[in-house]
Design an enzyme around this catalytic site. Structure first.
Site, mmCIF file in Angstrom:
data_model
loop_
_atom_site.group_PDB
_atom_site.id
_atom_site.type_symbol
_atom_site.label_atom_id
_atom_site.label_comp_id
_atom_site.label_asym_id
_atom_site.label_seq_id
_atom_site.Cartn_x
_atom_site.Cartn_y
_atom_site.Cartn_z
ATOM 1 N N HIS A 5 -8.367 -1.035 5.709
ATOM 2 C CA HIS A 5 -8.703 -2.316 6.331
ATOM 3 C C HIS A 5 -9.306 -3.247 5.272
ATOM 4 O O HIS A 5 -10.165 -2.814 4.490
ATOM 5 C CB HIS A 5 -9.714 -2.085 7.471
ATOM 6 C CG HIS A 5 -10.070 -3.349 8.179
ATOM 7 N ND1 HIS A 5 -9.237 -3.945 9.104
ATOM 8 C CD2 HIS A 5 -11.154 -4.167 8.082
ATOM 9 C CE1 HIS A 5 -9.802 -5.056 9.548
ATOM 10 N NE2 HIS A 5 -10.958 -5.213 8.942
ATOM 11 N N ASN A 15 0.831 -1.213 0.000
ATOM 12 C CA ASN A 15 0.000 0.000 0.000
ATOM 13 C C ASN A 15 0.861 1.256 0.000
ATOM 14 O O ASN A 15 0.511 2.257 -0.641
ATOM 15 C CB ASN A 15 -0.974 -0.007 1.178
ATOM 16 C CG ASN A 15 -2.207 -0.829 0.880
ATOM 17 O OD1 ASN A 15 -3.000 -0.464 0.012
ATOM 18 N ND2 ASN A 15 -2.355 -1.964 1.566
HETATM 19 C C1 GRF Z 1 -3.449 -4.859 3.755
HETATM 20 O O1 GRF Z 1 -4.326 -5.909 3.412
HETATM 21 C C2 GRF Z 1 -4.133 -3.858 4.645
HETATM 22 O O2 GRF Z 1 -5.482 -3.693 4.359
HETATM 23 C C3 GRF Z 1 -3.988 -4.493 5.998
HETATM 24 O O3 GRF Z 1 -2.711 -5.053 5.991
HETATM 25 C C4 GRF Z 1 -2.310 -5.350 4.649
HETATM 26 C C5 GRF Z 1 -1.031 -4.616 4.401
HETATM 27 O O4 GRF Z 1 -0.448 -4.927 3.173
HETATM 28 N N1 GRF Z 1 -4.228 -3.527 7.041
HETATM 29 P P1 GRF Z 1 0.842 -4.130 2.678
HETATM 30 O O5 GRF Z 1 1.871 -4.190 3.802
HETATM 31 O O6 GRF Z 1 0.437 -2.722 2.377
HETATM 32 O O7 GRF Z 1 1.313 -4.860 1.459
#
Ligand code: GRF
Length: 211
Positions: free
Chosen positions: A113, A18
């Site tokens: 989330h 992300n």
């Molecule tokens: C994502 O699925 C987010 O929604 C959750 O943790 C995961 C993080 O993924 N809170 P990344 O570290 O951004 O790849």
């Protein structure tokens, strides 16, 4: 509506995809922001490496070095303040944040989330959705409040659950939506289009779309 460039502080515990989606959106001109700092609580997280690869300062803060969550968050607040962060993004951040952080950034902490809140709060939301047997799940970008996964919702995207889905395939499909939704929500913030009214976030229509 003109957008300002907002300074983001990203807190991440893991892979950092992300965070990468934010960096890509900024590079492609879809998000008027800069990531001023990335802070991680885990030494094995990939997120700091992604930050450094993009020339962004990254700090790993070990929770063991702080006697309480509040003292940990006070240090986080100091690091964020030192680089002029305006909005804090929790992007796969596995620690529960305290009022020390929330009061330093009132209505300025945003989380992603992997479920359609208020369903499936907490850890392993994708597994919870599969086990419950819902046919549609998704992801939610929301302001962070003192109760976990409960703040005012900014954007949501739905993702169907397919008959042969596993936790891994479902998580992957939700993640694609997360990567689209998180930059979009922050761009709405940058354009000054988000207003919190009680539990609701009202999104001002795009001025261009009105004509
Ligand atoms: C994502 O699925 C987010 O929604 C959750 O943790 C995961 C993080 O993924 N809170 P990344 O570290 O951004 O790849």
């Amino acid at each position: 509506m003109p957008s300002r460039t907002i300074a983001l502080g990203v807190l991440a515990s893991g892979r950092g995809s992300n965070l990468q989606a934010l960096l890509d959106a900024i590079a492609e001109g879809r998000l008027a922001a800069k990531v001023a700092i990335v802070i991680s609580d885990r030494s094995d997280a990939q997120a700091p490496e992604r930050a450094r690869a993009a020339g962004i300062p990254a700090v790993t803060l070990s929770p063991r070095a702080f006697p309480t969550r509040e003292e940990y968050d006070a240090q986080v607040v100091k690091l964020l303040g030192d680089v002029g962060v305006e909005v804090v993004v929790l992007a796969g951040y596995l620690r529960i944040v305290t009022t020390v952080l929330l009061r330093a950034f009132p209505d300025r902490v945003i989380n992603i989330h992997p479920s359609l809140l208020p369903a499936f709060r907490g850890l392993h939301a994708q597994r919870q959705a599969l086990e419950y047997g819902v046919k549609i799940t998704g992801c939610t970008v929301h302001f962070v409040s003192e109760e976990v996964d409960s703040g005012a919702i900014i954007l949501q995207a739905a993702v169907p659950i397919l008959g042969d889905d596993t936790e891994a395939t479902l998580s992957e499909r939700i993640l694609e939506e997360e990567h689209r939704l998180l930059p979009q929500a922050l761009q709405l913030y940058a354009e000054g289009r988000l207003t919190i009214q009680g539990r609701r976030v009202v999104i001002t229509p795009n001025a261009h779309a009105l004509h």
